[in-house]
Scaffold this motif. Structure first.
Motif, short mmCIF file in Angstrom:
data_model
loop_
_atom_site.label_atom_id
_atom_site.label_comp_id
_atom_site.label_asym_id
_atom_site.label_seq_id
_atom_site.Cartn_x
_atom_site.Cartn_y
_atom_site.Cartn_z
N GLU A 162 0.84 -1.20 0.00
CA GLU A 162 0.00 0.00 0.00
C GLU A 162 0.88 1.25 0.00
OE1 GLU A 162 -2.43 -0.45 3.47
OE2 GLU A 162 -4.04 -1.43 2.35
N VAL A 163 0.52 2.20 -0.87
CA VAL A 163 1.21 3.50 -0.92
C VAL A 163 0.32 4.50 -0.19
CG1 VAL A 163 2.19 5.28 -2.40
CG2 VAL A 163 2.22 2.90 -3.14
N VAL A 176 -5.72 4.18 -6.49
CA VAL A 176 -6.89 4.11 -5.62
C VAL A 176 -7.62 5.44 -5.56
CG1 VAL A 176 -7.56 3.90 -3.19
CG2 VAL A 176 -6.06 2.19 -4.21
N ALA A 177 -6.88 6.54 -5.45
CA ALA A 177 -7.49 7.87 -5.31
C ALA A 177 -7.26 8.68 -6.58
CB ALA A 177 -6.89 8.58 -4.11
N GLU A 178 -8.31 9.33 -7.02
CA GLU A 178 -8.25 10.11 -8.25
C GLU A 178 -7.67 11.50 -8.00
OE1 GLU A 178 -9.00 8.89 -11.22
OE2 GLU A 178 -9.49 6.97 -10.32
N PRO A 179 -7.17 12.19 -9.04
CA PRO A 179 -6.69 13.57 -8.89
C PRO A 179 -7.78 14.47 -8.32
CG PRO A 179 -6.04 12.70 -11.02
CD PRO A 179 -6.97 11.69 -10.42
N THR A 226 -1.85 1.16 -4.70
CA THR A 226 -1.16 -0.07 -4.29
C THR A 226 -0.20 -0.47 -5.39
OG1 THR A 226 -2.87 -1.51 -5.24
CG2 THR A 226 -3.13 -0.88 -2.93
N ILE A 227 0.84 -1.18 -5.01
CA ILE A 227 1.81 -1.69 -5.97
C ILE A 227 1.89 -3.20 -5.79
CG2 ILE A 227 4.21 -1.66 -6.74
CD1 ILE A 227 4.43 1.19 -5.73
N ALA A 258 -7.66 -5.83 -9.67
CA ALA A 258 -8.61 -6.04 -8.59
C ALA A 258 -8.69 -4.91 -7.58
CB ALA A 258 -8.28 -7.36 -7.87
N PRO A 259 -7.55 -4.42 -7.03
CA PRO A 259 -7.68 -3.49 -5.93
C PRO A 259 -8.05 -2.09 -6.35
CG PRO A 259 -5.48 -4.50 -6.03
CD PRO A 259 -6.18 -4.81 -7.28
#
Length: 524
Positions: free
Chosen positions: A124-125, A179-182, A194-195, A207-208
């Motif tokens: 997770e980033v 995961v999160a948009e600009p 996530t990486i 998937a994530p």
């Protein structure tokens, strides 16, 4: 095998909890990504919870349970048994292109893929801690796209706080899943991407990704289940496009993320017919107001919200007062005109007005320490050094980086320091260190043509000097009326610790030093 936790998504600013209305799946069911698992009810709406990945469902909360935002509802095991339901698994040698070869996923190699290609893990980033007072950050832009292969320390995106802009590097090498948009504003520690690490990353490649965006849009598309993916719905909702107006390319005509991204250009042609009705009526007068009454809404940035909050707080919490004076700028202008070429040739930087004002302020602050102080609770903090905050206007808003130990710098050192801060501000490269502290602020509204203003104190400082434009005006010098380049200067100060005598005397001293700059050189 990876376990993905499904949590109650954020569904509105005032919604703090939801109730599980019905489960569409049972414990142990094999589910596909984006398949609706259950229906959630809040006090405002009912919305659906889609699966974030393909795998085996494990239910943790029962129907009728009321859970807070962020609570875990269920989990999905993305083991080998769940892979065929997605139809995307690839053998080990196809790992670099997992999505491009769905046909090459027969049942036998699927179960063996994890063992053959090594164990896959998801990193997770998260938004890092960026300073003691920074509690949230906004994603300014992504430098990488969904599914990109990234290297360790490669810059993924830029984060914007209320103080500065930061770059977020990749912690490991692998496949990126956004995961999160600009534009999303998230608290410190929130997951932005996530990486997937390991050659077996082909199975859960997509998937994530969809779930966080899906959570935002699920309530919007509750009446259109199955016709549009949650990610696509979020994009379309942001662009103001009705999902029914978009032709889906997915299974059963479902609108996918790719369809939504392509559709962002669709609204542009739709207003095109608008001029026709305007031209059709005979009277030309109504057409003009129709075009002039357009409205658009834009979320305030973290920086703009912080500026607004702090300025209002200063107005409400300080006894702010402003005193004015005027400065004859001719001596400084003559000095600059005489030496500016040699100054630039020797020091590699221009000789501007800011260095004269910074020098004059530094001298005056030593003579009037209360103006260089700050308030900490019930205590007055006197500073034996001068850190000048220089107000710089940027596209993001007003920022105030710090010129450290200004009282010890030469004219060239001041000019170089201010230039460096201005370049950093323009390129969004200012750091927390650049923005923290400061004992006194100088702001120059004159560059925009301001003739006079009452600048607002930069708390917890207690004073700010405002410069304005230079205007040739008739003034009396030695009982004669002459034309001189004059500038109004304003000192806003906190009357709680600075008396009127001190504030006026401070500004008069600054005026004296500027009108006879040799005093700065001789320290008199």
């Amino acid at each position: 095998m990876a376990i993905i936790e499904m949590k109650v998504p954020v569904v509105g600013e005032s919604v703090t909890e939801v109730t599980i209305a019905t489960w569409n799946k049972k414990e142990g069911d094999v589910v596909k990504m984006d398949e609706v698992l259950c229906e959630l009810e809040s006090d405002k709406a009912t919305f659906e919870l889609p699966a974030e990945a393909s795998g085996t469902l494990h239910i943790l909360a029962k129907e009728g349970d009321t859970l807070p935002i962020g609570a875990v509802i269920c989990s999905i095991s993305t083991d080998g048994a769940a892979a065929p339901t997605n139809g995307v698994a690839a053998p080990a040698e196809a790992a670099p292109a997992p999505v491009a070869e769905p046909a090459a996923a027969p049942a036998a190699p699927v179960a063996e893929a994890p063992a053959a290609s090594g164990e896959t893990r998801v990193v997770e980033v998260k938004i890092p801690v960026m300073g003691e007072s920074v509690t949230e950050a906004t994603i300014a832009n992504w430098n990488k796209k969904e599914g990109d292969a990234v290297k360790m320390d490669e810059i993924l995106c830029e984060l914007e706080s209320d103080k500065a802009t930061f770059e977020l590097p990749a912690e490991v090498a692998g496949t990126l899943h956004i995961v999160a948009e600009p534009g999303a504003t998230l608290p410190i520690g929130a997951v932005v991407a996530t990486i997937t690490v390991g050659t077996g990353a082909a199975v859960p490649a997509s998937a994530p990704v969809a779930a966080p965006a899906a959570a935002v849009a699920s309530a919007v598309v509750a009446d259109k289940a199955g016709a549009v993916t949650p990610v696509a719905a979020a994009i379309l909702a942001e662009k103001g496009i009705n999902p029914k107006d978009v032709q889906g390319s997915g299974e059963g005509g479902k609108v996918t993320k790719a369809d939504a991204l392509k559709a962002t250009t669709a609204p542009a042609p739709t207003p095109a017919p608008a001029p026709k009705p305007a031209a059709a009526p005979a009277p030309a007068a109504p057409a003009a107001p129709a075009g002039a009454r357009a409205e658009r809404r834009q979320r305030m940035t973290s920086l703009r919200k912080t500026i607004a909050r702090r300025l209002v707080a200063v107005k409400n919490e300080t006894a702010m007062l402003t005193t004015f004076n005027e400065v004859d700028m001719q001596p400084i202008m003559e000095l600059r005109s005489k030496f500016k070429d040699k100054f630039k040739e020797k020091h590699g930087v221009g000789l501007g007005f800011m260095s004269f004002f910074t020098k004059a302020v530094s001298v005056a602050l030593k003579e009037f320490p209360a103006v260089n102080a700050s308030i900490d609770g019930d205590e007055i903090v006197y500073h034996d050094y001068v850190d000048v905050s220089v107000a710089v206007s940027t596209e993001r808003g007003l920022v105030v980086p710090i010129l450290r130990n200004a009282d010890q710098l030469s004219f060239a050192g001041i000019e170089k320091g201010i230039l460096d801060l201005a370049v950093k501000a323009r390129d969004n490269k200012l750091t927390i260190e650049d923005m923290s502290g400061g004992t006194f602020t100088i702001t120059n509204g004159g560059v925009f043509g301001s003739m006079m203003s009452t600048p607002i104190i930069n708390a917890p400082q207690v004073a700010i000097l405002g410069m304005h434009n230079i205007v040739e005006r008739p003034v009396v010098v030695n009982k004669e009326i002459v034309i001189r380049p004059m500038m109004y200067v304003a000192l806003s100060y906190d009357h709680r610790i600075i008396d009127g005598k001190e504030s006026v005397s401070f500004l008069v001293r600054v005026k004296q030093l500027l009108e006879d700059p040799t005093r700065l050189l001789l320290d008199v």
